[in-house]
Scaffold this active site. Structure first.
Site, short mmCIF file in Angstrom:
data_model
loop_
_atom_site.label_atom_id
_atom_site.label_comp_id
_atom_site.label_asym_id
_atom_site.label_seq_id
_atom_site.Cartn_x
_atom_site.Cartn_y
_atom_site.Cartn_z
N VAL A 63 0.81 -1.22 0.00
CA VAL A 63 0.00 0.00 0.00
C VAL A 63 0.84 1.27 0.00
CG1 VAL A 63 -1.98 -1.12 1.08
CG2 VAL A 63 -0.25 0.02 2.53
N SER A 141 -7.97 2.07 15.90
CA SER A 141 -7.62 1.29 17.09
C SER A 141 -8.15 2.04 18.30
CB SER A 141 -6.09 1.16 17.19
OG SER A 141 -5.68 0.72 18.47
N TYR A 154 2.39 5.11 16.95
CA TYR A 154 1.23 4.30 16.56
C TYR A 154 -0.07 5.05 16.85
CZ TYR A 154 -1.93 0.27 16.31
OH TYR A 154 -2.95 -0.60 15.98
N ALA A 156 -0.49 8.21 16.97
CA ALA A 156 -0.59 9.30 16.00
C ALA A 156 -1.20 8.81 14.69
CB ALA A 156 0.78 9.91 15.75
N LYS A 158 -3.19 6.22 14.27
CA LYS A 158 -4.57 5.77 14.43
C LYS A 158 -5.52 6.93 14.72
CE LYS A 158 -3.73 1.58 13.36
NZ LYS A 158 -4.25 1.05 12.08
N ILE A 187 -6.92 -7.62 20.40
CA ILE A 187 -7.35 -8.72 19.53
C ILE A 187 -6.23 -9.75 19.43
CG2 ILE A 187 -8.28 -9.33 17.28
CD1 ILE A 187 -10.05 -7.40 18.94
#
Length: 249
Positions: A63, A141, A154, A156, A158, A187
């Site tokens: 991506v 998240s 992380y 930042a 999300k 999860i």
């Protein structure tokens, strides 16, 4: 739900494992036609196999690579003519770092995959989305809703996904294209930070959840598919927490 998912064309990024794979399998069972993508060729092929092979499509997709995206989307549209739903699931899970220990490479990697990757896929697919029934589901998240020590970069990414998605909802809504967000909690997937760190970290996650367990990829997939369905036809710009009741401690 199954009747309006059947024969719909769904592009999934990050489908080679975890939530992406669980969502692909659920959509396959409901009769959707899948474009299964991931940068991991072996994971992508395994998901394709688990979904029964044809009539689905599979392809390796990074991506962060615009040329790669253009080729894959062209192949998907050539084969299926349009796209009904996109599940932007590709992402990098966090490693715990103090800001003083965070490298530029780590920062760039998370930003490029978790944020720019969603932008890249969205921009490339908008013109091919089914008007009036199409939707995007993006993955944030619980770290996009509340901060977590050691996860600054992380978090930042999300938080950014939620802001980007709500803006998508405003811009694409007049075309009849909805955008919603899932915000998973703890999860149980192979790349979950606690699972990687070991049983002590897993126990801490379990203890922090009011249901007393980690969630499953299948439980997230259930919500993703709901957001694509006509039952969620008036949901646009929503953020759905799937966290089992995280304790505010």
């Amino acid at each position: 739900m199954s009747s309006d998912i059947k024969r719909k064309v769904v592009l999934i990024t990050g489908a080679g494992s975890g939530i992406g794979r669980a969502t692909a399998i659920k959509l396959h069972v409901l009769g959707a036609i899948l474009a299964i993508t991931d940068r991991d060729i072996f994971g992508t092929q395994e998901t394709y196999r688990l979904c029964g092979g044809k009539p689905h499509y599979w392809g390796v997709l990074d991506v962060t690579n615009k040329d790669d995206i253009s080729i894959r989307i062209a192949e998907i549209v050539s084969r299926f003519e349009h796209i009904d739903h996109v599940f932007n699931c590709a992402g990098i899970n966090p490693t715990t770092y103090a800001l003083t220990d965070t490298s530029d490479e780590y920062f760039d990697s998370l930003m490029n995959v978790n944020v720019k990757g969603v932008y890249n896929i969205t921009k490339e697919t908008i013109l091919y989305m089914a008007k009036g029934v199409g939707s995007y589901v993006n993955v944030s998240s619980i770290c996009g809703l509340r901060p977590k020590n050691g996860f600054a970069i992380y978090c930042a990414t999300k938080y950014a996904i939620i802001g980007f998605s709500k803006s998508m909802a405003l811009e694409l809504g007049p075309m009849g294209i909805r955008t919603n967000v899932v915000a998973p909690g703890y999860i149980d997937t192979p790349t979950n930070a606690a699972v990687v760190e070991g049983q002590e970290a897993v126990k801490a996650m379990v203890d922090a959840t009011s249901l007393g367990r980690m969630g499953t990829a299948e439980e997230v997939a259930d919500v993703v598919v709901f957001l694509m369905s006509k039952e969620a036809r008036y949901m646009n710009g929503s953020v759905v927490e799937i966290d089992g009741g995280i304790k505010l401690i």
